[in-house]
Design a protein around this motif. Structure first.
Motif, PDB file in Angstrom:
ATOM      1  N   LYS A 111       0.851  -1.216   0.000  1.00  0.00           N
ATOM      2  CA  LYS A 111       0.000   0.000   0.000  1.00  0.00           C
ATOM      3  C   LYS A 111       0.877   1.254   0.000  1.00  0.00           C
ATOM      4  O   LYS A 111       0.553   2.251  -0.638  1.00  0.00           O
ATOM      5  N   GLU A 112       1.974   1.189   0.738  1.00  0.00           N
ATOM      6  CA  GLU A 112       2.870   2.358   0.821  1.00  0.00           C
ATOM      7  C   GLU A 112       3.880   2.391  -0.322  1.00  0.00           C
ATOM      8  O   GLU A 112       4.389   3.446  -0.677  1.00  0.00           O
ATOM      9  N   SER A 113       4.200   1.210  -0.866  1.00  0.00           N
ATOM     10  CA  SER A 113       5.194   1.134  -1.954  1.00  0.00           C
ATOM     11  C   SER A 113       4.626   0.285  -3.094  1.00  0.00           C
ATOM     12  O   SER A 113       5.030  -0.864  -3.298  1.00  0.00           O
ATOM     13  N   PRO A 114       3.653   0.838  -3.841  1.00  0.00           N
ATOM     14  CA  PRO A 114       2.949   0.032  -4.848  1.00  0.00           C
ATOM     15  C   PRO A 114       3.855  -0.541  -5.945  1.00  0.00           C
ATOM     16  O   PRO A 114       3.474  -1.493  -6.628  1.00  0.00           O
ATOM     17  N   GLU A 115       5.055   0.032  -6.080  1.00  0.00           N
ATOM     18  CA  GLU A 115       5.963  -0.489  -7.114  1.00  0.00           C
ATOM     19  C   GLU A 115       6.389  -1.928  -6.801  1.00  0.00           C
ATOM     20  O   GLU A 115       6.904  -2.639  -7.669  1.00  0.00           O
ATOM     21  N   LEU A 116       6.163  -2.385  -5.546  1.00  0.00           N
ATOM     22  CA  LEU A 116       6.534  -3.757  -5.177  1.00  0.00           C
ATOM     23  C   LEU A 116       5.473  -4.780  -5.579  1.00  0.00           C
ATOM     24  O   LEU A 116       5.673  -5.977  -5.417  1.00  0.00           O
ATOM     25  N   LEU A 117       4.348  -4.281  -6.064  1.00  0.00           N
ATOM     26  CA  LEU A 117       3.285  -5.199  -6.477  1.00  0.00           C
ATOM     27  C   LEU A 117       3.780  -6.055  -7.637  1.00  0.00           C
ATOM     28  O   LEU A 117       4.227  -5.534  -8.657  1.00  0.00           O
ATOM     29  N   CYS A 118       3.702  -7.351  -7.456  1.00  0.00           N
ATOM     30  CA  CYS A 118       4.273  -8.282  -8.448  1.00  0.00           C
ATOM     31  C   CYS A 118       3.290  -8.540  -9.589  1.00  0.00           C
ATOM     32  O   CYS A 118       2.076  -8.541  -9.391  1.00  0.00           O
ATOM     33  N   ASP A 119       3.832  -8.753 -10.771  1.00  0.00           N
ATOM     34  CA  ASP A 119       2.958  -9.104 -11.896  1.00  0.00           C
ATOM     35  C   ASP A 119       3.499 -10.355 -12.597  1.00  0.00           C
ATOM     36  O   ASP A 119       3.454 -10.463 -13.821  1.00  0.00           O
ATOM     37  N   CYS A 120       3.994 -11.302 -11.798  1.00  0.00           N
ATOM     38  CA  CYS A 120       4.582 -12.504 -12.404  1.00  0.00           C
ATOM     39  C   CYS A 120       3.528 -13.269 -13.209  1.00  0.00           C
ATOM     40  O   CYS A 120       2.356 -13.313 -12.829  1.00  0.00           O
ATOM     41  N   GLU A 121       3.997 -13.839 -14.291  1.00  0.00           N
ATOM     42  CA  GLU A 121       3.102 -14.572 -15.189  1.00  0.00           C
ATOM     43  C   GLU A 121       2.509 -15.798 -14.495  1.00  0.00           C
ATOM     44  O   GLU A 121       1.384 -16.183 -14.756  1.00  0.00           O
ATOM     45  N   ASN A 122       3.301 -16.407 -13.610  1.00  0.00           N
ATOM     46  CA  ASN A 122       2.864 -17.635 -12.937  1.00  0.00           C
ATOM     47  C   ASN A 122       1.570 -17.453 -12.161  1.00  0.00           C
ATOM     48  O   ASN A 122       0.693 -18.290 -12.208  1.00  0.00           O
TER      49      ASN A 122
END
Lengths: 432, 137
Positions: A329-340
């Motif tokens: 929530k504080e660092s949204p750039e850490l949200l993962c978008d892995c294909e798996n």
């Protein structure tokens, strides 16, 4: 290690419900470590997994457990007679040690038990178990299937079941020790010596399990095993994220000495990202569970699974689900978008990370995907770059996980482990 | 240690009782993934609020309340009033983090010392699970 050399990663098989994840993610690791008591207790599902995952494997003989006398290892039958709990009972049967332990009234093994004759017997039974258990189980399953097909007049296909499922290598029975003066260290040495004299055709690999403090005397510990082409090791309760820089450096020295001075191919049985980094400095392979088992205490009684958690690849660590949500929530750039997993399952919605609590298998698949990403990154980068990345990550997130009262909202010491890792490899960066 | 946790538990029961007397729905030891929230109560306008209760260790309570605030409408720390004096210099931390502070007396009466910041987007997936599990009104 050259940049293009393969980093060997082995997944330690823990519970049968992990089989689907292992099958789905088989491209993300090199092989499987099978604890012998699991193979002994549930041979058919374990062997089925080995066959359908179609990866190389080796067996951890788990002999160290006989040194201990945990209450949970012993149970009583209807006549109030002592016996081992089912999985250890099966393992003990497989090693032909049942009568031995009945005679001892299930007392734990003591150094005095280790006569040369006993060691030869133990070597023979543990290596035979590793040589034959998988193929024997497979043959018996195939036989039952053949009989079933015969009943309905169908011939069993000739080409089926021909494949041989030998382990990648055999491992020696082992017992943890405190230091090179410990009687148990002598026993491991003796086991290795006798194996060289009597079982050289099997070329079994020693496993060294020892206390962190023994890293101070790594030369004495490694000296008796200098002839071993391969060596597996387990540092008791060595959590790379909780270790100080000094201990991490000692571990690094141990690895470099074994690899570069003695020329041994060494693999850590319980390692995390720091161990992966050490593949740049001589470590050949790393093993861990899917989602757990990046460190293990010898005194951990076998069995049990940890609570759900989520792997944050840029931080190279696991967080609880509530901590993950707070951090992202504080660092949204850490949200993962892995294909798996995450691209579809999380789909950019931070709240959905909560669902990983009930979707354990997805959290495991996400972890394996992230681990593969880390390995690729390590393989494709030099040590200087990796060192700089660690520093950059630490500087970027140390304040973001801190709370004003002085602690962090993560467990333990926040992300100080990243700083410790970078400090522990700093002086090797220019050499590499 | 054991004595302390029993007293915390007693305080939790007393606080729960007092809140129920005010007509609020109260739930104790609510599971939030691998952790447990000491107390959750629902206000009349369906605001679902969490309380982390500690006798003395307010820093740990703030840590837990910080994680709660992303999942609930309001997140509080409740501290035993007898131990509250030394907290005064740290009030700014609660305000900065948007975490409310309650002082609890030995009977379980609570005084809101610092109001909690209202979270307009709590974790709806968690709250739906919570409402289904506890069959809230």
């Amino acid at each position: 290690m050259t940049n293009q050399e393969e980093i060997k990663t082995y997944i330690r098989f823990g519970v049968h419900k992990d089989r689907d994840v292992l099958q789905n993610c088989a491209d993300d690791f090199n092989g499987i470590v099978i604890p012998a008591h699991i193979l002994a207790y549930s041979p058919e599902p374990t062997v089925a997994m080995i066959t359908y995952i179609s990866k190389s494997y080796f067996i951890d003989p788990m002999t160290y457990i006989y040194k201990y006398n945990y209450k949970s290892y012993i149970t009583h039958d209807k006549d109030k007679k002592k016996k081992f709990k089912p999985s250890i009972h099966k393992l003990t049967e497989s090693y032909n040690l049942t009568d031995f332990f009945i005679t001892k009234d299930f007392a734990p093994l003591r150094p005095a038990d280790f006569t040369d004759q006993f060691i030869k017997k133990l070597l023979s039974s543990t290596i035979n178990f590793q040589k034959s258990k998988v193929n024997q189980t497979l043959e018996s399953s195939i036989k039952r299937y053949e009989d079933l097909l015969k009943k309905i007049n169908i011939d069993y296909p000739d080409e089926a079941g021909d494949k041989d499922y030998e382990p990648l290598f055999y491992t020696l029975p082992y017992f943890d020790f405190n230091d090179h003066k410990d009687d148990w260290f002598e026993i491991n040495k003796r086991i290795f010596e006798i194996s060289k004299a009597n079982f050289s055709d099997s070329n079994p690999v020693p496993i060294l399990a020892f206390k962190k403090s023994a890293l101070d005397e790594y030369k004495q510990i490694l000296a008796p095993f200098k002839d071993a082409p391969k060596l597996l090791f387990w540092i008791d309760n060595f959590d790379e994220r909780k270790s100080d820089c000094d201990t991490l450096k000692k571990y690094r020295n141990f690895v470099q000495y074994a690899a570069y001075e003695l020329g041994i191919s060494i693999t850590n049985l319980y390692g995390s990202y720091y161990s992966l980094l050490l593949t740049k400095l001589g470590l050949k392979g790393v093993s861990h569970g899917i989602y757990y088992g990046e460190s293990k205490s010898i005194k951990t009684e076998i069995g049990g699974i940890p609570p759900s958690r989520y792997y944050i690849e840029p931080l190279h660590g696991f967080l609880t689900i509530p901590s993950t949500i707070a951090l992202i929530k504080e660092s949204p750039e850490l949200l993962c978008d892995c294909e798996n997993v995450c691209k579809e399952f999380v789909a950019g919605d931070i709240e959905r990370i909560y669902e990983f609590d009930k979707n354990y298998d997805r959290a495991q698949r996400h972890f394996l995907c992230m681990r593969q990403r880390e390995i690729k990154d390590i393989r494709d980068s030099d040590l200087n770059t990796l060192f700089n990345n660690l520093n950059k990550t630490y500087q970027e997130y140390k304040d973001k996980v801190s709370l004003p009262q002085g602690n962090t909202f993560l467990t333990d010491k926040g992300i100080d482990y990243i700083k410790n890792w970078s400090l522990a490899i700093q002086d090797k960066c220019n050499e590499a | 240690m054991k004595r302390q946790s029993q007293t915390e538990n007693q305080l939790e029961i007393k606080l729960g009782k007092k809140l129920r007397q005010k007509g609020l729905q109260v739930f104790t030891q609510v599971r939030l993934c691998s952790k447990r929230v000491d107390l959750v109560y629902i206000e009349k306008r369906k605001s679902v609020n969490s309380v982390e209760l500690k006798l003395t260790n307010w820093k740990e309570a703030v840590r837990q309340a910080y994680l709660n605030k992303y999942n609930f409408h309001k997140s509080y720390v409740a501290i035993y009033a007898n131990n509250s004096r030394r907290l005064k210099p740290h009030f700014h931390i609660f305000r900065k983090l948007g975490i409310g502070l309650l002082f609890i007396d030995r009977e379980g009466n609570s005084t809101e010392v610092i109001g909690a910041k209202y979270n307009y987007s709590p974790n709806s997936i968690f709250l739906n699970d919570f409402r289904n599990k506890y069959k809230t009104k």
